[in-house]
Scaffold this active site. Sequence first.
Site, PDB file in Angstrom:
ATOM      1  N   TYR A 146      14.511  51.570   4.345  1.00  0.00           N
ATOM      2  CA  TYR A 146      14.731  52.268   3.080  1.00  0.00           C
ATOM      3  C   TYR A 146      14.156  51.505   1.895  1.00  0.00           C
ATOM      4  O   TYR A 146      13.835  52.103   0.871  1.00  0.00           O
ATOM      5  CB  TYR A 146      16.235  52.471   2.848  1.00  0.00           C
ATOM      6  CG  TYR A 146      16.822  53.675   3.528  1.00  0.00           C
ATOM      7  CD1 TYR A 146      16.829  53.754   4.911  1.00  0.00           C
ATOM      8  CD2 TYR A 146      17.364  54.714   2.796  1.00  0.00           C
ATOM      9  CE1 TYR A 146      17.384  54.852   5.542  1.00  0.00           C
ATOM     10  CE2 TYR A 146      17.913  55.813   3.421  1.00  0.00           C
ATOM     11  CZ  TYR A 146      17.926  55.880   4.793  1.00  0.00           C
ATOM     12  OH  TYR A 146      18.470  56.968   5.411  1.00  0.00           O
ATOM     13  N   LYS A 195      17.913  47.856  18.283  1.00  0.00           N
ATOM     14  CA  LYS A 195      16.860  48.252  19.226  1.00  0.00           C
ATOM     15  C   LYS A 195      16.124  46.956  19.603  1.00  0.00           C
ATOM     16  O   LYS A 195      14.917  46.799  19.385  1.00  0.00           O
ATOM     17  CB  LYS A 195      15.939  49.276  18.541  1.00  0.00           C
ATOM     18  CG  LYS A 195      14.926  49.934  19.451  1.00  0.00           C
ATOM     19  CD  LYS A 195      15.529  50.897  20.458  1.00  0.00           C
ATOM     20  CE  LYS A 195      14.460  51.408  21.424  1.00  0.00           C
ATOM     21  NZ  LYS A 195      15.033  52.179  22.544  1.00  0.00           N
ATOM     22  N   ASP A 227      19.583  54.098  21.016  1.00  0.00           N
ATOM     23  CA  ASP A 227      19.445  55.353  21.771  1.00  0.00           C
ATOM     24  C   ASP A 227      20.650  55.559  22.688  1.00  0.00           C
ATOM     25  O   ASP A 227      21.204  56.652  22.798  1.00  0.00           O
ATOM     26  CB  ASP A 227      18.115  55.410  22.543  1.00  0.00           C
ATOM     27  CG  ASP A 227      17.810  54.146  23.322  1.00  0.00           C
ATOM     28  OD1 ASP A 227      18.518  53.124  23.152  1.00  0.00           O
ATOM     29  OD2 ASP A 227      16.847  54.155  24.127  1.00  0.00           O
ATOM     30  N   ASP A 251      22.328  55.671   9.190  1.00  0.00           N
ATOM     31  CA  ASP A 251      22.173  56.997   8.587  1.00  0.00           C
ATOM     32  C   ASP A 251      22.268  58.058   9.673  1.00  0.00           C
ATOM     33  O   ASP A 251      23.010  59.040   9.551  1.00  0.00           O
ATOM     34  CB  ASP A 251      20.811  57.076   7.871  1.00  0.00           C
ATOM     35  CG  ASP A 251      20.585  58.446   7.251  1.00  0.00           C
ATOM     36  OD1 ASP A 251      21.536  58.973   6.636  1.00  0.00           O
ATOM     37  OD2 ASP A 251      19.474  58.989   7.393  1.00  0.00           O
ATOM     38  N   ASP A 255      25.780  60.704  10.802  1.00  0.00           N
ATOM     39  CA  ASP A 255      25.776  62.172  10.847  1.00  0.00           C
ATOM     40  C   ASP A 255      26.275  62.650  12.206  1.00  0.00           C
ATOM     41  O   ASP A 255      27.047  63.606  12.307  1.00  0.00           O
ATOM     42  CB  ASP A 255      24.355  62.729  10.612  1.00  0.00           C
ATOM     43  CG  ASP A 255      24.097  63.052   9.145  1.00  0.00           C
ATOM     44  OD1 ASP A 255      24.728  62.401   8.277  1.00  0.00           O
ATOM     45  OD2 ASP A 255      23.259  63.931   8.869  1.00  0.00           O
TER      46      ASP A 255
HETATM   47  C1  IPM Z   1      23.235  59.448   3.316  1.00  0.00           C
HETATM   48  C2  IPM Z   1      22.091  60.329   2.924  1.00  0.00           C
HETATM   49  C3  IPM Z   1      21.090  59.491   2.115  1.00  0.00           C
HETATM   50  C4  IPM Z   1      20.614  58.368   3.019  1.00  0.00           C
HETATM   51  C5  IPM Z   1      19.905  60.306   1.534  1.00  0.00           C
HETATM   52  C6  IPM Z   1      20.398  61.424   0.639  1.00  0.00           C
HETATM   53  C7  IPM Z   1      18.922  59.440   0.832  1.00  0.00           C
HETATM   54  O1  IPM Z   1      21.503  60.899   4.041  1.00  0.00           O
HETATM   55  O2  IPM Z   1      23.915  58.912   2.416  1.00  0.00           O
HETATM   56  O3  IPM Z   1      23.449  59.300   4.521  1.00  0.00           O
HETATM   57  O4  IPM Z   1      19.701  58.574   3.835  1.00  0.00           O
HETATM   58  O5  IPM Z   1      21.158  57.278   2.925  1.00  0.00           O
HETATM   59 MG    MG Z   2      22.507  60.531   5.853  1.00  0.00          MG
END
Ligand code: IPM
Ligand code: MG
Length: 365
Positions: A146, A195, A227, A251, A255
């Site tokens: 990032y 990884k 993975d 990240d 999710d």
């Molecule tokens: C998160 C989001 C952010 C990230 C985006 C919006 C830049 O996906 O906070 O997980 O990737 O960190």
């Molecule tokens: Mg995210």
Amino acid sequence: MNMNIGVIRGDGIGPEIVAQAQKVLEKVCAKFGHTISYTDILMGGCSIDACGLPLTDEAIEAARNCDAVLMGSIGGDAATSPWYKLEPSLRPEAGLLKLRKSLGLYANLRPAYLYRELADSCPLAAKDGGRTFDLIIVRELTGGLYFGDRFTKVIDGVETAVDTLKYDENEIRRIAKTAFDIAMKRGKKVCSVDKANVLDTSRLWRKIVAEVAKDYPEVSVSNMYVDNCAMQLVLEPEQFDVIVTENMFGDILSDEASMITGSIGMLSSASLNETSFGLYEPSHGSAPDIAGKNIANPIATILSAAMMLRYTFGLQQEAEAVEEAVKKTIADGYRSVDLMPRGEEAASLIMQKCDELGDRICERV
Ligand code: IPM
Ligand code: MG
């Protein structure tokens, strides 16, 4: 106590869900005798529209002067929004990355907890005795891909894009410590995800985590390739307590972890630095497709506010009051649309709009 809280409503569903979290905060403060002063801060697409930048220096300063910042979500539909015609460093997401970096918010905590009553919303196959899991992802937030050098240019006649992945031992050590400290207050298990079969940064990561682990003899530590971790999260999330990982892996895995709780609308998050300051935001995005319809799930933002009470203000009881109110609301059968099961069970549940669900939670604080 007076709490000086910065508020970033942001874009999409941001304003709707933040309003619910503020309502719950006010309720809990009235009950426990605290006061709040809010400072509005612009970030994301709304800041681009108002000031031409996703985050101004004044906004960073305003955030820095608060005890904590509560945030909704930023960004829009990349296919249709004019914000995404701008160069990448001027888009909404760049504002969030700049805020994280400017305030040194290197530790991102994302708990994923399966409520008993939502076990039917969990997409994973049922398990004998029912599923329950309670894990937290500790994501490094200010390093890695990032924030590495990046560019796109034509090299030898070929258009080429480069993103660099870099970690130093200090960045790894401090996030590893955060993870082990959290594990000491939970199940005393850390799984470090990398990884290391491919990446140098991961091999350094593993080495430093092993060093830090020596200071925590009570914590059992394991290493897992990312993975495999993605697979284990859907196979048997019960095996995890604390997962610590680098920015990009965190990240993606967070999710995934949120979705196995039934809905991405449930997952809160705290981004912390070395002080008690924190940025508290749901892990989900701005959901432009449902913005303005009053149907978003405010729970992730409300639980983020609970994390603020706990981590920035040290108000354990107050944080628990909010978390218990959320549990009770779910147990009483109230659901936002994303939490509604498809089958017959839906008949016994009560569907709520975003603000209604906020009210139900307030009533139970
Ligand atoms: C998160 C989001 C952010 C990230 C985006 C919006 C830049 O996906 O906070 O997980 O990737 O960190
Ligand atoms: Mg995210």
